[in-house]
Design an enzyme around this catalytic site. Structure first.
Site, PDB file in Angstrom:
ATOM      1  CG  ASP A 145      46.614  62.945  55.652  1.00 28.79           C
ATOM      2  OD1 ASP A 145      45.879  61.969  55.825  1.00 28.79           O
ATOM      3  OD2 ASP A 145      46.211  64.130  55.692  1.00 28.79           O
ATOM      4  CG  HIS A 146      49.329  57.323  52.436  1.00 20.95           C
ATOM      5  ND1 HIS A 146      49.731  56.419  51.482  1.00 20.95           N
ATOM      6  CD2 HIS A 146      50.043  58.446  52.205  1.00 20.95           C
ATOM      7  CE1 HIS A 146      50.645  56.976  50.707  1.00 20.95           C
ATOM      8  NE2 HIS A 146      50.862  58.201  51.139  1.00 20.95           N
ATOM      9  N   GLY A 193      48.570  65.134  45.809  1.00 23.14           N
ATOM     10  CA  GLY A 193      48.019  63.841  46.183  1.00 23.14           C
ATOM     11  C   GLY A 193      48.315  62.685  45.252  1.00 23.14           C
ATOM     12  CD  GLU A 194      50.480  60.264  47.246  1.00 18.78           C
ATOM     13  OE1 GLU A 194      49.593  60.022  48.100  1.00 18.78           O
ATOM     14  OE2 GLU A 194      51.509  60.912  47.510  1.00 18.78           O
ATOM     15  CG  ASN A 225      46.477  58.002  49.907  1.00 18.32           C
ATOM     16  OD1 ASN A 225      46.470  56.961  50.546  1.00 18.32           O
ATOM     17  ND2 ASN A 225      47.596  58.581  49.498  1.00 18.32           N
ATOM     18  CB  SER A 284      57.703  66.617  41.706  1.00 14.81           C
ATOM     19  OG  SER A 284      56.466  66.788  41.034  1.00 14.81           O
ATOM     20  N   GLY A 285      58.381  69.635  40.077  1.00  9.97           N
ATOM     21  CA  GLY A 285      58.671  70.186  38.765  1.00  9.97           C
ATOM     22  C   GLY A 285      58.424  71.678  38.739  1.00  9.97           C
TER      23      GLY A 285
END
Length: 323
Positions: free
Chosen positions: A37-38, A106-107, A110, A175-176
């Site tokens: 979903d970008h 998210g990133e 985006n 991720s952690g």
């Protein structure tokens, strides 16, 4: 028994092709599918980034059996969580209860496009926790409206007027330790792209024991190994930059610059490339060994999806299911 999935990667293919691709994947016998979903591709050479939710609606109507899932949607900036809940409920209805909602923090790639400051990772996790509470509340809103006053989000007298028969399962990307704790406490499944047993264990300890764990691995199948390596280097060399880098870079040009010194040899060492089914199986096995119950496969390259699904039906899926 482990389930194996197919990835609709919006960054590398046109929307109409993605729908055709998932139809082939269903016929080939994949158990489920995931979709990115970008708003932008990772690299300019990938060249695409259609709206995942429109593609999901089309895919729901174009298929009959294969599961659908976002991998993953960020509900903290580009989308308000109330709208994510509405979209997810709608896709669940259209798909006949085959949809799962994968969520993540998210990133920048985006999310910055809406003109808001990119938060620090701790703030992103706080925002995601609020968003999950809102979405879950709306999934249960058949008997009344949802009002929410949070640090980051407000919801005013909202309810979903069209709810599916089956509540949409929520997955959270981890991720952690912090994200695993959030996922274990609030999610119905774990989402992760690293085959690390520690992630599974932290998720289980936080409340996720017995819930599905969904991983993802990229490969480049091609009868010509050199061609597969060249394609993976051209389109997927960003993959080795690490999550902290991937989350913060703002544009495809940034990823191109950050990965400019990554060599084809390094890509070949990191990703499974070529025709050898055993090599691809070995690339997928670490997820199984780490305790993941489902693994989605990314085939790198838009023009190589049809031969990939034919090969997967013939060789890859039987080999994986014999493990």
């Amino acid at each position: 028994m482990t389930k194996f999935g197919y990835t609709m990667m919006c960054e590398q293919s046109r929307p109409d092709q993605l729908v055709q691709d998932i139809q082939r994947a269903e016929r080939a016998g994949f158990d489920f599918s995931v979709i990115s979903d970008h708003y932008q591709p990772w690299l300019p050479t990938q060249g695409h980034s259609g709206y995942a939710w429109s593609i999901l609606g089309a895919a729901a109507q174009a298929t009959e059996r294969i599961g659908l899932m976002t991998y993953v949607t960020c509900p903290i900036l580009r989308y308000h969580p109330a709208i994510v809940a509405q979209k997810a409920a709608t896709v669940q209805i259209l798909s006949g209860n085959r949809f799962r909602l994968g969520l993540g923090a998210g990133e920048n790639l985006n999310e910055h496009v809406v003109g808001m400051r990119w938060p620090s990772v701790g703030v992103r996790h706080e925002m995601l926790a609020e968003a999950v509470d809102i979405i879950g509340g709306l999934f249960d809103s058949s008997n009344g409206t949802v009002n929410y006053r949070g640090r980051y989000f407000d919801v005013e007298s909202a309810k979903l007027w069209d709810l599916p028969d089956d509540r949409v399962p929520i997955g959270i990307a981890a991720s952690g330790a912090e994200s695993c704790e959030l996922a274990g406490a609030k999610a119905d499944l774990l989402v992760a792209v690293q085959p690390e047993r520690e992630l599974v264990e932290m998720f289980d300890e936080a409340g996720g024991r017995g819930k599905p764990k969904v991983g993802q691995v990229a490969i480049a199948y091609d009868p010509d190994r050199d061609a597969a390596i060249e394609r993976a280097h051209d389109q997927f060399r960003w993959f080795g930059l690490g999550w902290k880098v991937n989350a913060d870079l703002p544009n495809p040009d940034s990823f191109e610059g950050a990965s400019q010194f990554v060599t084809p040899e390094q890509v070949a060492d990191a990703l499974s490339c070529g025709p050898d089914v055993e090599a691809h199986v070995e690339a997928i096995k670490p997820f199984l060994e780490a305790g993941f119950t489902e693994v989605a496969v990314v085939q790198i390259g838009a023009d190589h999806q049809e031969p990939f699904t034919a090969w997967a039906e013939r060789e890859l899926l039987p080999a994986l299911r014999s493990l």
